[in-house]
Design a protein around this motif. Sequence first.
Motif, mmCIF file in Angstrom:
data_model
loop_
_atom_site.group_PDB
_atom_site.id
_atom_site.type_symbol
_atom_site.label_atom_id
_atom_site.label_comp_id
_atom_site.label_asym_id
_atom_site.label_seq_id
_atom_site.Cartn_x
_atom_site.Cartn_y
_atom_site.Cartn_z
ATOM 1 N N ILE A 53 0.838 -1.205 0.000
ATOM 2 C CA ILE A 53 0.000 0.000 0.000
ATOM 3 C C ILE A 53 0.874 1.257 0.000
ATOM 4 N N MET A 54 1.985 1.225 0.760
ATOM 5 C CA MET A 54 2.898 2.373 0.751
ATOM 6 C C MET A 54 3.468 2.608 -0.641
ATOM 7 N N ALA A 55 3.779 1.519 -1.360
ATOM 8 C CA ALA A 55 4.286 1.662 -2.728
ATOM 9 C C ALA A 55 3.203 2.218 -3.652
ATOM 10 N N LEU A 56 1.981 1.736 -3.495
ATOM 11 C CA LEU A 56 0.885 2.219 -4.338
ATOM 12 C C LEU A 56 0.527 3.672 -4.035
ATOM 13 N N SER A 57 0.854 4.135 -2.827
ATOM 14 C CA SER A 57 0.553 5.538 -2.492
ATOM 15 C C SER A 57 1.332 6.504 -3.385
ATOM 16 N N MET A 58 2.407 6.017 -4.022
ATOM 17 C CA MET A 58 3.155 6.868 -4.955
ATOM 18 C C MET A 58 2.303 7.246 -6.166
ATOM 19 N N LEU A 59 1.241 6.473 -6.410
ATOM 20 C CA LEU A 59 0.332 6.785 -7.515
ATOM 21 C C LEU A 59 -0.729 7.804 -7.114
ATOM 22 N N GLN A 69 -1.103 13.409 -5.369
ATOM 23 C CA GLN A 69 -1.962 14.594 -5.271
ATOM 24 C C GLN A 69 -2.986 14.451 -4.142
ATOM 25 N N LEU A 70 -3.427 13.225 -3.879
ATOM 26 C CA LEU A 70 -4.360 13.007 -2.773
ATOM 27 C C LEU A 70 -3.659 13.148 -1.422
ATOM 28 N N LEU A 71 -2.400 12.709 -1.358
ATOM 29 C CA LEU A 71 -1.657 12.823 -0.106
ATOM 30 C C LEU A 71 -1.462 14.278 0.296
ATOM 31 N N LYS A 72 -1.400 15.164 -0.691
ATOM 32 C CA LYS A 72 -1.233 16.591 -0.392
ATOM 33 C C LYS A 72 -2.439 17.178 0.335
ATOM 34 N N LEU A 73 -3.579 16.492 0.255
ATOM 35 C CA LEU A 73 -4.791 17.006 0.891
ATOM 36 C C LEU A 73 -4.810 16.747 2.392
ATOM 37 N N ILE A 74 -3.964 15.828 2.877
ATOM 38 C CA ILE A 74 -3.993 15.474 4.291
ATOM 39 C C ILE A 74 -3.283 16.556 5.109
ATOM 40 N N PRO A 75 -3.971 17.194 6.042
ATOM 41 C CA PRO A 75 -3.304 18.200 6.892
ATOM 42 C C PRO A 75 -2.233 17.551 7.764
ATOM 43 N N LEU A 76 -1.103 18.195 7.871
ATOM 44 C CA LEU A 76 -0.024 17.658 8.702
ATOM 45 C C LEU A 76 -0.432 17.538 10.176
#
Length: 375
Positions: free
Chosen positions: A315-321, A324-331
């Motif tokens: 899943i961590m590898a697939l998150s590279m795809l 743009q969605l990861l940028k939406l998560i607030p730190l």
Amino acid sequence: MQSALFRIADSIDVPFLTFNFWVSVWMLFYLFMAGFFDLNRIITYATRFTDEVFAFLIVSIFVLDALYDPLSDNGLFHYLNSAHKSHEDFEEDVDYNYMATGLLSVLLGLATTATAFLFRSFRHSAYFYFEGVRASLFDFAVILSVLLYTCIKHFIFPSIETETLNVPDNFGTTFECCNDSCTTFFPDDCEEQAASVGSRPWMVDPFDLNGKSWVPFMAAGPAILSFFLIFLDNGITWHIINHKSHNLKNGDSYNYDTVLSGFFNFVNSLFGLPWLVATTVPCIIHLHALADKDKEGKFRSVQETRLTGFFAHLIMALSMLALQLLKLIPLPVLYGVFLFMGLAALGGIQFWARILMFLQQPSKYNTSVPFIQYM
């Protein structure tokens, strides 16, 4: 650890990635010798007190990094400081209010932690008609909390800016070069340039030594310190996980894992990637997630499988795809996840339970646990 190597590389005027590679070469040798000569036998003699003091230290780091690290800018409560780096991009915005951003960030982080614990509490509760619903809430508590408060931030408070993950636009190396030799970093080393000429190659050049042929031999010294840190971190973490109270059935493989750790860190350094260690807190969380426990928290059994580790990394590898969605998560939401991991791991540390006994009435002690029965 690697930040210290960066300072050493900078002091001797050698590219960090090259120096880091040669340290990993020596570290691979040290870890291989440790596995070959069964040095992990020393770890098996560690007492529970040693294991739990180490685990308590790592958990404390997780909690401090999530709340307020006095030695860095990490932590939720740093957002309430007007000088925090996350506020710099909005200095020219007259409508920006750093206190609103700071307050929302703190609330998002703490609420993420509290909601994750709330979802996990349904495991042994009387709520919901089906056991499967309660089990799903327990298993996906963190994911549901992250999704919930990410949506709250974007749909209820869209006008308040919060810091987000620093994710690149594309999957690739992030070291931008000033020139074709790629020995200087854009834009820090060439502020007069409008754009970079490209990014560094995937493979690190081991012989980019800036004319210092002695560096590969000198790297043996820092590698010894790195070896001890990784050897102890991995070994004590494995010793904690394999404690007899967890009722694990499969045997341990300290030496095999030690050699593999050295090999994978060597490969990572060849590509300029961070090193891998057996991080104590995620390992404890993983163990407890696979455990079947009674209401008092005692281990009945553990589902011992390699599939969870495989799919987690897949899943961590697939998150590279989905960059743009990861940028939406607030730190701040992710700080809440770190806080949850630290606090959740505390419950399995006997040393922490002993500390809490100083604040408890002796007649109310839980005498069902052995360390209180024979105190």
